[in-house]
Scaffold this motif. Structure first.
Motif, PDB file in Angstrom:
ATOM      1  N   LEU A 116       2.024  -4.314 -20.036  1.00  0.00           N
ATOM      2  CA  LEU A 116       0.672  -4.274 -20.594  1.00  0.00           C
ATOM      3  C   LEU A 116       0.563  -3.379 -21.821  1.00  0.00           C
ATOM      4  N   ARG A 117       1.678  -2.717 -22.175  1.00  0.00           N
ATOM      5  CA  ARG A 117       1.710  -1.827 -23.325  1.00  0.00           C
ATOM      6  C   ARG A 117       0.625  -0.757 -23.231  1.00  0.00           C
ATOM      7  N   THR A 118       0.615  -0.117 -22.096  1.00  0.00           N
ATOM      8  CA  THR A 118      -0.341   0.976 -21.869  1.00  0.00           C
ATOM      9  C   THR A 118       0.409   2.160 -21.282  1.00  0.00           C
ATOM     10  N   SER A 119      -0.279   3.252 -21.071  1.00  0.00           N
ATOM     11  CA  SER A 119       0.347   4.459 -20.504  1.00  0.00           C
ATOM     12  C   SER A 119      -0.732   5.320 -19.865  1.00  0.00           C
ATOM     13  N   GLY A 120      -0.278   6.356 -19.149  1.00  0.00           N
ATOM     14  CA  GLY A 120      -1.214   7.300 -18.532  1.00  0.00           C
ATOM     15  C   GLY A 120      -1.738   6.879 -17.184  1.00  0.00           C
ATOM     16  N   LEU A 121      -1.223   5.772 -16.611  1.00  0.00           N
ATOM     17  CA  LEU A 121      -1.678   5.340 -15.285  1.00  0.00           C
ATOM     18  C   LEU A 121      -0.937   6.130 -14.216  1.00  0.00           C
ATOM     19  N   LYS A 122      -1.687   6.595 -13.215  1.00  0.00           N
ATOM     20  CA  LYS A 122      -1.086   7.409 -12.158  1.00  0.00           C
ATOM     21  C   LYS A 122      -1.534   6.901 -10.791  1.00  0.00           C
ATOM     22  N   LEU A 123      -0.645   7.052  -9.819  1.00  0.00           N
ATOM     23  CA  LEU A 123      -0.981   6.743  -8.429  1.00  0.00           C
ATOM     24  C   LEU A 123      -1.507   8.015  -7.765  1.00  0.00           C
ATOM     25  N   SER A 124      -2.750   7.956  -7.314  1.00  0.00           N
ATOM     26  CA  SER A 124      -3.311   9.129  -6.635  1.00  0.00           C
ATOM     27  C   SER A 124      -2.905   9.132  -5.163  1.00  0.00           C
ATOM     28  N   LYS A 125      -3.154  10.256  -4.524  1.00  0.00           N
ATOM     29  CA  LYS A 125      -2.837  10.373  -3.107  1.00  0.00           C
ATOM     30  C   LYS A 125      -3.630   9.350  -2.295  1.00  0.00           C
ATOM     31  N   SER A 126      -4.868   9.113  -2.684  1.00  0.00           N
ATOM     32  CA  SER A 126      -5.676   8.139  -1.950  1.00  0.00           C
ATOM     33  C   SER A 126      -5.141   6.725  -2.155  1.00  0.00           C
ATOM     34  N   ASN A 127      -4.601   6.469  -3.367  1.00  0.00           N
ATOM     35  CA  ASN A 127      -3.980   5.164  -3.609  1.00  0.00           C
ATOM     36  C   ASN A 127      -2.805   4.953  -2.667  1.00  0.00           C
ATOM     37  N   VAL A 128      -1.949   5.959  -2.543  1.00  0.00           N
ATOM     38  CA  VAL A 128      -0.763   5.860  -1.677  1.00  0.00           C
ATOM     39  C   VAL A 128      -1.196   5.659  -0.227  1.00  0.00           C
ATOM     40  N   MET A 129      -2.212   6.406   0.197  1.00  0.00           N
ATOM     41  CA  MET A 129      -2.692   6.270   1.572  1.00  0.00           C
ATOM     42  C   MET A 129      -3.176   4.847   1.831  1.00  0.00           C
ATOM     43  N   ARG A 130      -3.900   4.292   0.861  1.00  0.00           N
ATOM     44  CA  ARG A 130      -4.445   2.941   1.022  1.00  0.00           C
ATOM     45  C   ARG A 130      -3.319   1.902   1.083  1.00  0.00           C
ATOM     46  N   LEU A 131      -2.292   2.081   0.230  1.00  0.00           N
ATOM     47  CA  LEU A 131      -1.162   1.145   0.215  1.00  0.00           C
ATOM     48  C   LEU A 131      -0.376   1.203   1.523  1.00  0.00           C
ATOM     49  N   CYS A 132      -0.231   2.408   2.061  1.00  0.00           N
ATOM     50  CA  CYS A 132       0.563   2.561   3.283  1.00  0.00           C
ATOM     51  C   CYS A 132      -0.192   2.114   4.535  1.00  0.00           C
ATOM     52  N   ALA A 133      -1.500   1.892   4.409  1.00  0.00           N
ATOM     53  CA  ALA A 133      -2.277   1.463   5.562  1.00  0.00           C
ATOM     54  C   ALA A 133      -2.336  -0.065   5.677  1.00  0.00           C
ATOM     55  N   TYR A 134      -1.706  -0.748   4.771  1.00  0.00           N
ATOM     56  CA  TYR A 134      -1.758  -2.213   4.724  1.00  0.00           C
ATOM     57  C   TYR A 134      -0.461  -2.781   5.296  1.00  0.00           C
ATOM     58  N   ASP A 135      -0.519  -3.958   5.933  1.00  0.00           N
ATOM     59  CA  ASP A 135       0.695  -4.497   6.582  1.00  0.00           C
ATOM     60  C   ASP A 135       1.491  -5.463   5.693  1.00  0.00           C
ATOM     61  N   TRP A 136       1.042  -5.772   4.503  1.00  0.00           N
ATOM     62  CA  TRP A 136       1.777  -6.524   3.494  1.00  0.00           C
ATOM     63  C   TRP A 136       2.353  -7.848   3.998  1.00  0.00           C
ATOM     64  N   PRO A 137       1.515  -8.822   4.283  1.00  0.00           N
ATOM     65  CA  PRO A 137       2.032 -10.126   4.716  1.00  0.00           C
ATOM     66  C   PRO A 137       2.814 -10.841   3.605  1.00  0.00           C
ATOM     67  N   GLY A 138       2.486 -10.509   2.350  1.00  0.00           N
ATOM     68  CA  GLY A 138       3.226 -11.104   1.225  1.00  0.00           C
ATOM     69  C   GLY A 138       4.421 -10.292   0.790  1.00  0.00           C
ATOM     70  N   ASN A 139       4.688  -9.181   1.527  1.00  0.00           N
ATOM     71  CA  ASN A 139       5.862  -8.348   1.299  1.00  0.00           C
ATOM     72  C   ASN A 139       5.880  -7.743  -0.104  1.00  0.00           C
ATOM     73  N   VAL A 140       7.070  -7.511  -0.638  1.00  0.00           N
ATOM     74  CA  VAL A 140       7.217  -6.777  -1.902  1.00  0.00           C
ATOM     75  C   VAL A 140       6.547  -7.518  -3.047  1.00  0.00           C
ATOM     76  N   ARG A 141       6.591  -8.840  -3.010  1.00  0.00           N
ATOM     77  CA  ARG A 141       5.965  -9.614  -4.083  1.00  0.00           C
ATOM     78  C   ARG A 141       4.462  -9.359  -4.119  1.00  0.00           C
ATOM     79  N   GLU A 142       3.858  -9.252  -2.952  1.00  0.00           N
ATOM     80  CA  GLU A 142       2.417  -8.973  -2.905  1.00  0.00           C
ATOM     81  C   GLU A 142       2.127  -7.575  -3.423  1.00  0.00           C
ATOM     82  N   LEU A 143       2.977  -6.603  -3.075  1.00  0.00           N
ATOM     83  CA  LEU A 143       2.786  -5.239  -3.565  1.00  0.00           C
ATOM     84  C   LEU A 143       2.850  -5.207  -5.093  1.00  0.00           C
ATOM     85  N   GLN A 144       3.793  -5.922  -5.675  1.00  0.00           N
ATOM     86  CA  GLN A 144       3.920  -5.957  -7.133  1.00  0.00           C
ATOM     87  C   GLN A 144       2.658  -6.542  -7.760  1.00  0.00           C
ATOM     88  N   ASN A 145       2.138  -7.608  -7.178  1.00  0.00           N
ATOM     89  CA  ASN A 145       0.925  -8.225  -7.721  1.00  0.00           C
ATOM     90  C   ASN A 145      -0.275  -7.295  -7.609  1.00  0.00           C
TER      91      ASN A 145
END
Length: 624
Positions: free
Chosen positions: A500-529
């Protein structure tokens, strides 16, 4: 005693003549021309005629018999001894003298070259009287050539013309006149170079003295030239190939004969071919550069052989990759869609001795049923409707390398036998060809189907299954390795920033918590999307994690989140914590404190993070 008119005529004849008694060969009479030719004034009368033809008795005897038999006979086979040392060809005419008391033969000699010269001089005299310049004498030579070869010249498809030693045209055949756009006879007598060869292909002047056509009658050599231009009467040019051959008249260079053909079509085809080859070279260079760039991009976006994660499941897969990569054994990778089966195949290929050769991928689910055989084995031109050229199959493209068959369970049952035969014998035949081709291919297959059940239900050949599943690897779903979610998320975020030719994006602690609370039926491809979508929707550097069906959770500590059914040993926990610290340092480019630093990303005080890094012997400067 007064001499008769016949005697006087014989004595004063221009051509040398002898009267010879046929039986004895004695010379009865000799005229003045014969005395000059044979004896420089000596009296030959009474001598033998064989003395004038040394070593030629058989030929002289045969000739005399022919004269006596026919009454008149000519030959050019006799070569008399001449006091002037001349070597010109002579013709001897024998005539029986009627009324003689004994058989007598009159022999008269004609100098053929002198006769031809007299004829040419007579013609030249006629032309001179008509006011035509002396150069037309050479023209007669070309006219003789033209008359003698008239049918050939008129029927020839090539252009043919002659020039004299002044460069003026002496004859032009119809094909040449047609190609050059001149009316019949209009070019004769003209300076040919000035008419048709005055400029080069680039438009520059073509000097008269550099013309290879004229060089032929100057240096006496044959000149063959390709890819020059002749110009028509209307000024348009066309590409020609020509040969200029010198013509000699009694040893003197008298001009040249030129044969040429129009090669415009060939020249244009050659130019198109050169342009196409240049374009191919340019495209190849560009593709090579792009490939090198993409390979560098791929390497920069991968960790260990493209597989990101430090969980026990991933470590186990990596150990399997290292073990099987050293062999050529077939590998069957199974697992849900989106778990990274292609990455495992790439890791196996790159770690093998075939890593320098191509990894050819085939998505079996995307190949039309009636094109499977052509896709795998190739075809020759005309093998079936639409086969407009020869085509290599994927097996031949992968020769020496690795063939990755994704969704292998989609291969039609009727083709599975042919696939098995290639795997067993290493040989194949293209469609429409009887010749067998040998291939050296290592096969890695992947599927999200249960192939054992497919075998039981008759949709997949059992022998092919066992041939592909020599070394099975199970690709673990993301829900069973949630410890890898933070590292994967940081990796995909960096990829999204570059894309996207951008910068300065960061993953916050709440972002990580939200990602880890999901069961990811689409697996790694879904996480990337999800990460890429969050990067697109980000405002002021803040990511908006949008997960379907998952409400915004209350903040909680997920640093020790353990997937259901998985127990972590103390060693596993330390490795997980170490991986999380390294992932945070990589995302923060080695900065420990401050805005966007690793401490902020992990929700720790900078001093606490520094203490943990020191305890684990991790130097943050190595990630800057």
């Amino acid at each position: 005693m007064e001499r008769s008119f016949a005697e006087l005529s014989f004595e004063n004849a221009v051509d040398p003549a002898l009267a010879v008694e046929a039986g004895s060969g004695r010379i009865l009479a000799v005229n003045d021309s014969a005395r000059r030719l044979f004896a420089a004034g000596a009296d030959l009368e009474g001598g033998l005629v064989v003395e004038l033809f040394p070593g030629q008795v058989p030929a002289l005897t045969v000739f005399t018999e022919a004269v006596l038999h026919k009454g008149r006979y000519a030959t050019r086979a006799l070569t008399p001894r001449r006091v002037d040392g001349g070597a010109e060809a002579l013709e001897c005419l024998g005539t029986v003298i009627a009324g003689a008391s004994v058989p007598t033969v009159l022999l008269s000699f004609s100098d053929l070259d002198a006769r031809r010269q007299r004829d040419l001089d007579a013609d030249a005299e006629d032309h001179m009287r008509g006011g035509i310049a002396e150069w037309r004498r050479t023209e007669r030579l070309f006219q003789e050539i033209e008359r003698g070869s008239q049918l050939i010249l008129r029927a020839a498809g090539e252009g043919i013309f002659g020039v004299n030693d002044e460069g003026r045209t002496t004859f032009v055949n119809p094909a040449a006149e047609s190609m050059l756009g001149w009316e019949p006879g209009a070019l004769v007598g003209r300076d040919m170079h000035a008419c048709v060869h005055h400029h080069r292909a680039d438009g520059s002047h073509y000097p008269h003295q550099e013309c290879p056509i004229y060089a032929a009658f100057r240096d006496g050599s044959v000149h063959h030239v390709e890819n020059e231009m002749f110009f028509r009467k209307d000024g348009t040019g066309f590409w020609v190939e020509y040969t200029s051959t010198p013509i000699r008249d009694r040893g003197r260079l008298a001009g040249a004969v030129i044969i040429f053909r129009d090669v415009t079509a060939r020249h244009e085809a050659d130019e198109k071919l050169r342009a196409a080859l240049a374009e191919v070279d340019s495209l190849r260079e560009r593709l090579q550069n792009e490939n090198a760039y993409l390979q560098e991009e791929i390497r920069s976006e991968r960790s260990h052989r493209g597989i990101i994660g430090s969980s026990a499941a991933i470590q186990g897969i990596l150990r399997q990759v290292e073990l099987v990569a050293r062999t050529d054994a077939a590998v069957l990778i199974t697992g849900e869609s989106g778990t990274g089966k292609e990455l495992i195949a790439s890791a196996i290929h790159e770690a093998s001795e075939r890593g320098a050769r191509p990894l050819i991928r085939v998505n079996c689910a995307a190949v039309p049923r009636d094109l499977f055989e052509s896709e795998f084995f190739g075809h020759v031109k005309g093998a079936f409707t639409g086969a407009l050229r020869d085509r290599l199959g994927r097996f031949e493209l992968a020769d020496g390398g690795t063939l990755f068959l994704d969704e292998v369970g989609e291969i039609p049952l009727e083709l599975q036998g042919k696939l098995l035969r290639v795997l067993q014998e290493g040989e194949l035949q293209r469609i429409g060809e009887e010749r067998t081709h040998h291939v050296d291919v290592r096969v890695v297959a992947a599927t999200n189907r249960d192939l054992r059940r497919e075998v039981r239900e008759g949709r997949f050949r059992e022998d092919l299954f066992y041939r592909l599943a020599v070394f099975p690897i199970v690709s673990v779903p993301l829900r069973d390795r949630l410890d890898d979610v933070p590292a994967l998320a940081l990796h995909f975020l960096a990829m999204a920033e570059r894309r996207l030719r951008t910068s300065g994006l960061k993953l916050s602690k709440s972002n990580v918590m939200r990602l880890c609370a999901y069961d990811w039926p689409g697996n790694v491809r879904e996480l990337q999307n999800v990460i890429e979508r969050a990067a697109i929707l980000a405002r002021d550097g803040r990511l908006a994690i949008d997960l379907p069906g998952l409400p915004q959770p209350a903040p909680k500590d997920t640093s020790h989140l353990v997937p259901t059914g998985v127990l972590l040993t103390e060693t596993d926990r330390r490795e997980r914590d170490r991986a999380a610290l390294i992932a945070a340092l990589e995302a923060a480019s080695g900065r420990v404190s401050g805005p966007g630093g690793a401490a902020e990303l992990l929700g720790l005080r900078p001093t606490t993070l520094a203490s943990r890094l020191k305890k684990l012997a991790i130097d943050p400067r190595g990630y800057r």
